[in-house]
Design a protein around this motif. Structure first.
Motif, PDB file in Angstrom:
ATOM      1  N   ARG A   1      11.347   8.368 -11.987  1.00  0.00           N
ATOM      2  CA  ARG A   1      10.727   9.205 -10.960  1.00  0.00           C
ATOM      3  C   ARG A   1      11.250   8.776  -9.595  1.00  0.00           C
ATOM      4  O   ARG A   1      11.727   7.644  -9.434  1.00  0.00           O
ATOM      5  CB  ARG A   1       9.205   9.053 -10.985  1.00  0.00           C
ATOM      6  CG  ARG A   1       8.543   9.360 -12.317  1.00  0.00           C
ATOM      7  CD  ARG A   1       8.526  10.831 -12.698  1.00  0.00           C
ATOM      8  NE  ARG A   1       7.798  11.666 -11.763  1.00  0.00           N
ATOM      9  CZ  ARG A   1       6.488  11.875 -11.786  1.00  0.00           C
ATOM     10  NH1 ARG A   1       5.738  11.289 -12.701  1.00  0.00           N
ATOM     11  NH2 ARG A   1       5.932  12.669 -10.905  1.00  0.00           N
TER      12      ARG A   1
ATOM     13  N   PHE B   1      11.195  15.443 -10.835  1.00  0.00           N
ATOM     14  CA  PHE B   1      11.164  13.988 -10.812  1.00  0.00           C
ATOM     15  C   PHE B   1      10.349  13.411  -9.659  1.00  0.00           C
ATOM     16  O   PHE B   1      10.112  12.214  -9.607  1.00  0.00           O
ATOM     17  CB  PHE B   1      12.594  13.431 -10.745  1.00  0.00           C
ATOM     18  CG  PHE B   1      13.388  13.740 -11.969  1.00  0.00           C
ATOM     19  CD1 PHE B   1      13.138  13.094 -13.167  1.00  0.00           C
ATOM     20  CD2 PHE B   1      14.388  14.703 -11.937  1.00  0.00           C
ATOM     21  CE1 PHE B   1      13.865  13.390 -14.305  1.00  0.00           C
ATOM     22  CE2 PHE B   1      15.120  15.002 -13.074  1.00  0.00           C
ATOM     23  CZ  PHE B   1      14.860  14.345 -14.251  1.00  0.00           C
TER      24      PHE B   1
ATOM     25  N   TRP C   1       7.540  12.028  -7.412  1.00  0.00           N
ATOM     26  CA  TRP C   1       6.282  11.311  -7.608  1.00  0.00           C
ATOM     27  C   TRP C   1       5.611  11.188  -6.247  1.00  0.00           C
ATOM     28  O   TRP C   1       6.164  10.579  -5.334  1.00  0.00           O
ATOM     29  CB  TRP C   1       6.585   9.940  -8.196  1.00  0.00           C
ATOM     30  CG  TRP C   1       5.402   9.077  -8.485  1.00  0.00           C
ATOM     31  CD1 TRP C   1       4.618   9.111  -9.602  1.00  0.00           C
ATOM     32  CD2 TRP C   1       4.883   8.019  -7.670  1.00  0.00           C
ATOM     33  NE1 TRP C   1       3.637   8.149  -9.524  1.00  0.00           N
ATOM     34  CE2 TRP C   1       3.796   7.455  -8.345  1.00  0.00           C
ATOM     35  CE3 TRP C   1       5.244   7.481  -6.437  1.00  0.00           C
ATOM     36  CZ2 TRP C   1       3.055   6.397  -7.836  1.00  0.00           C
ATOM     37  CZ3 TRP C   1       4.508   6.438  -5.915  1.00  0.00           C
ATOM     38  CH2 TRP C   1       3.424   5.904  -6.614  1.00  0.00           C
TER      39      TRP C   1
END
Length: 109
Positions: free
Chosen positions: A22, A100, A102
């Motif tokens: 991430r 991806f 976060w």
């Protein structure tokens, strides 16, 4: 007397929580920590993170560009670290960035 806050250590603590595979942004970390100097402060912390056991390769700019890649010792090291975690990078930009991303504000609140 109030204790002085160590902004860099606060940033490092958040970056250590980013899961492998991430990425997050300088701005997302700054927002989560309510840093007055914002993304720039997070950038300074990342530039000084060597030797602090921080996965700094997981922090990119607001559109997924590897803007800090020159702090990794070679022009490809940051990309290689991300690719080892399954994140595709093309022309110094994380591909499928939204997938991806976060967000510490969402994930840690």
């Amino acid at each position: 007397m109030a204790q002085k806050r160590d902004y860099f250590e606060d940033v490092y603590a958040v970056v250590r929580l980013i899961p492998a595979g991430r990425v997050t942004t300088y701005g997302a970390i700054a927002r989560y920590l309510s840093l007055r100097a914002g993304a720039r402060m997070v950038g300074w912390a990342m530039n000084s993170s060597h030797g602090h056991d921080v996965p700094a390769h997981r922090v990119v700019n607001r559109i997924g560009v590897l803007s800090g890649k020159h702090f990794f010792g070679s022009s490809t090291a940051m990309q290689e670290l991300l690719e080892q975690e399954g994140i595709a990078v093309n022309n110094d930009q994380v591909q499928d960035f939204d997938r991806f991303f976060w967000d510490p504000f969402t994930e840690l609140s």
